[in-house]
Design a protein around this motif. Structure first.
Motif, PDB file in Angstrom:
ATOM      1  N   ALA A  14       0.838  -1.193   0.000  1.00 16.67           N
ATOM      2  CA  ALA A  14       0.000   0.000   0.000  1.00 16.67           C
ATOM      3  C   ALA A  14       0.879   1.251   0.000  1.00 16.67           C
ATOM      4  CB  ALA A  14      -0.917  -0.002   1.209  1.00 16.67           C
ATOM      5  N   GLY A  15       0.488   2.218  -0.823  1.00 14.11           N
ATOM      6  CA  GLY A  15       1.256   3.432  -0.974  1.00 14.11           C
ATOM      7  C   GLY A  15       2.250   3.379  -2.113  1.00 14.11           C
ATOM      8  N   GLY A  16       2.458   2.190  -2.666  1.00 15.31           N
ATOM      9  CA  GLY A  16       3.415   2.024  -3.752  1.00 15.31           C
ATOM     10  C   GLY A  16       2.824   2.346  -5.111  1.00 15.31           C
ATOM     11  N   SER A  17       3.619   2.071  -6.138  1.00  6.94           N
ATOM     12  CA  SER A  17       3.223   2.398  -7.504  1.00  6.94           C
ATOM     13  C   SER A  17       3.458   1.202  -8.425  1.00  6.94           C
ATOM     14  CB  SER A  17       4.042   3.579  -8.028  1.00  6.94           C
ATOM     15  OG  SER A  17       3.809   4.750  -7.272  1.00  6.94           O
ATOM     16  N   LEU A  18       2.664   1.149  -9.469  1.00  7.73           N
ATOM     17  CA  LEU A  18       2.845   0.190 -10.555  1.00  7.73           C
ATOM     18  C   LEU A  18       2.484   0.897 -11.854  1.00  7.73           C
ATOM     19  CD1 LEU A  18       1.253  -3.193  -9.367  1.00  7.73           C
ATOM     20  CD2 LEU A  18       3.668  -2.779  -9.854  1.00  7.73           C
ATOM     21  N   ARG A  19       3.078   0.425 -12.944  1.00  9.62           N
ATOM     22  CA  ARG A  19       2.695   0.930 -14.255  1.00  9.62           C
ATOM     23  C   ARG A  19       2.297  -0.245 -15.138  1.00  9.62           C
ATOM     24  NH1 ARG A  19       6.428   4.329 -18.446  1.00  9.62           N
ATOM     25  NH2 ARG A  19       7.359   2.273 -18.751  1.00  9.62           N
ATOM     26  N   LEU A  20       1.074  -0.206 -15.602  1.00  7.07           N
ATOM     27  CA  LEU A  20       0.570  -1.217 -16.517  1.00  7.07           C
ATOM     28  C   LEU A  20       0.753  -0.741 -17.954  1.00  7.07           C
ATOM     29  CD1 LEU A  20      -2.792  -2.214 -14.795  1.00  7.07           C
ATOM     30  CD2 LEU A  20      -0.485  -3.073 -14.352  1.00  7.07           C
ATOM     31  N   SER A  21       1.074  -1.683 -18.814  1.00  7.47           N
ATOM     32  CA  SER A  21       1.188  -1.384 -20.247  1.00  7.47           C
ATOM     33  C   SER A  21       0.274  -2.314 -21.032  1.00  7.47           C
ATOM     34  CB  SER A  21       2.626  -1.553 -20.727  1.00  7.47           C
ATOM     35  OG  SER A  21       3.472  -0.597 -20.145  1.00  7.47           O
ATOM     36  N   CYS A  22      -0.175  -1.822 -22.159  1.00 11.08           N
ATOM     37  CA  CYS A  22      -1.019  -2.616 -23.049  1.00 11.08           C
ATOM     38  C   CYS A  22      -0.493  -2.411 -24.466  1.00 11.08           C
ATOM     39  CB  CYS A  22      -2.469  -2.180 -22.942  1.00 11.08           C
ATOM     40  SG  CYS A  22      -3.586  -2.967 -24.122  1.00 11.08           S
ATOM     41  N   ALA A  23      -0.062  -3.500 -25.073  1.00 12.29           N
ATOM     42  CA  ALA A  23       0.437  -3.457 -26.448  1.00 12.29           C
ATOM     43  C   ALA A  23      -0.667  -3.921 -27.385  1.00 12.29           C
ATOM     44  CB  ALA A  23       1.655  -4.350 -26.592  1.00 12.29           C
ATOM     45  N   ALA A  24      -0.925  -3.128 -28.405  1.00 13.70           N
ATOM     46  CA  ALA A  24      -1.991  -3.440 -29.356  1.00 13.70           C
ATOM     47  C   ALA A  24      -1.415  -3.833 -30.701  1.00 13.70           C
ATOM     48  CB  ALA A  24      -2.902  -2.230 -29.520  1.00 13.70           C
ATOM     49  N   ARG A  72      -1.192   7.336 -23.791  1.00 13.58           N
ATOM     50  CA  ARG A  72      -1.047   6.486 -24.968  1.00 13.58           C
ATOM     51  C   ARG A  72       0.055   7.019 -25.858  1.00 13.58           C
ATOM     52  NH1 ARG A  72      -6.504   6.126 -27.966  1.00 13.58           N
ATOM     53  NH2 ARG A  72      -5.255   4.976 -29.506  1.00 13.58           N
ATOM     54  N   ASP A  73       0.651   6.105 -26.617  1.00 12.60           N
ATOM     55  CA  ASP A  73       1.661   6.450 -27.604  1.00 12.60           C
ATOM     56  C   ASP A  73       1.221   5.797 -28.907  1.00 12.60           C
ATOM     57  OD1 ASP A  73       3.872   6.662 -29.271  1.00 12.60           O
ATOM     58  OD2 ASP A  73       5.304   6.371 -27.650  1.00 12.60           O
ATOM     59  N   ASN A  74       0.617   6.577 -29.782  1.00 10.62           N
ATOM     60  CA  ASN A  74       0.075   6.013 -31.012  1.00 10.62           C
ATOM     61  C   ASN A  74       1.164   5.507 -31.951  1.00 10.62           C
ATOM     62  OD1 ASN A  74      -2.541   6.397 -30.203  1.00 10.62           O
ATOM     63  ND2 ASN A  74      -2.812   8.311 -31.320  1.00 10.62           N
ATOM     64  N   ALA A  75       2.371   6.050 -31.830  1.00 11.58           N
ATOM     65  CA  ALA A  75       3.474   5.587 -32.670  1.00 11.58           C
ATOM     66  C   ALA A  75       3.943   4.194 -32.261  1.00 11.58           C
ATOM     67  CB  ALA A  75       4.635   6.570 -32.607  1.00 11.58           C
ATOM     68  N   LYS A  76       3.735   3.854 -30.974  1.00 12.49           N
ATOM     69  CA  LYS A  76       4.173   2.561 -30.460  1.00 12.49           C
ATOM     70  C   LYS A  76       3.014   1.615 -30.173  1.00 12.49           C
ATOM     71  CE  LYS A  76       8.410   4.396 -28.390  1.00 12.49           C
ATOM     72  NZ  LYS A  76       9.214   4.539 -27.152  1.00 12.49           N
ATOM     73  N   ASN A  77       1.790   2.017 -30.547  1.00 12.82           N
ATOM     74  CA  ASN A  77       0.610   1.167 -30.321  1.00 12.82           C
ATOM     75  C   ASN A  77       0.497   0.722 -28.861  1.00 12.82           C
ATOM     76  OD1 ASN A  77       0.249   1.403 -33.055  1.00 12.82           O
ATOM     77  ND2 ASN A  77       0.022  -0.779 -33.445  1.00 12.82           N
ATOM     78  N   THR A  78       0.691   1.666 -27.964  1.00 15.29           N
ATOM     79  CA  THR A  78       0.737   1.334 -26.541  1.00 15.29           C
ATOM     80  C   THR A  78      -0.127   2.282 -25.733  1.00 15.29           C
ATOM     81  OG1 THR A  78       2.992   0.471 -26.747  1.00 15.29           O
ATOM     82  CG2 THR A  78       2.252   1.062 -24.546  1.00 15.29           C
ATOM     83  N   VAL A  79      -0.790   1.749 -24.740  1.00 13.97           N
ATOM     84  CA  VAL A  79      -1.504   2.551 -23.747  1.00 13.97           C
ATOM     85  C   VAL A  79      -1.010   2.106 -22.364  1.00 13.97           C
ATOM     86  CG1 VAL A  79      -3.490   0.978 -23.674  1.00 13.97           C
ATOM     87  CG2 VAL A  79      -3.736   3.357 -22.924  1.00 13.97           C
TER      88      VAL A  79
END
Length: 122
Positions: A14-24, A72-79
């Motif tokens: 609790a109190g920490g961080s995470l970063r989720l990525s989604c490759a399309a 999002r980064d449309n050049a890398k197809n990533t959100v």
């Protein structure tokens, strides 16, 4: 059609961080609104955040506003979903989602990823 693959889930205190990525997959990523949903055990799947296809407008559930950031980064197809100040109640499977055309505030996704588990310990 678009295929979505999430990554970045895990266990955090609790109190920490995470970063989720989604490759399309596909060459039409920029024509989709994108979003994140989550589902806790025994609960319905709920909206977390969404971003318009241009990236110019973002939307958040009240429960995550000020703590989560979608981009999002449309050049890398990533959100991505940057999650800060995580709480035990954020524990859920997080799903990436794509909205055909764009996200309009109340429309339902047309495509889903397989989900990634996020667990926040107290």
């Amino acid at each position: 059609q678009v295929q979505l693959v999430e990554s970045g889930g895990g266990l955090v205190q609790a109190g920490g961080s995470l970063r989720l990525s989604c490759a399309a997959s596909g060459r039409t990523f920029s024509t989709y609104g994108m979003g994140w949903f989550r589902q806790a055990p025994g609960e319905e799947r709920e909206f977390v955040a969404a971003i318009r296809r241009s990236g110019g407008n973002t939307y958040y559930a009240d429960s995550v506003k000020g703590r989560f950031t979608i981009s999002r980064d449309n050049a890398k197809n990533t959100v991505r979903l940057q999650m800060n100040s995580l709480k035990p109640e954020d524990t859920a499977v997080y799903f990436c989602a794509a909205f055909t055309g764009d996200y309009y505030g109340d429309n339902y996704p047309d495509y889903w990823g397989q989900g990634t588990q996020v667990t926040v310990s107290s």
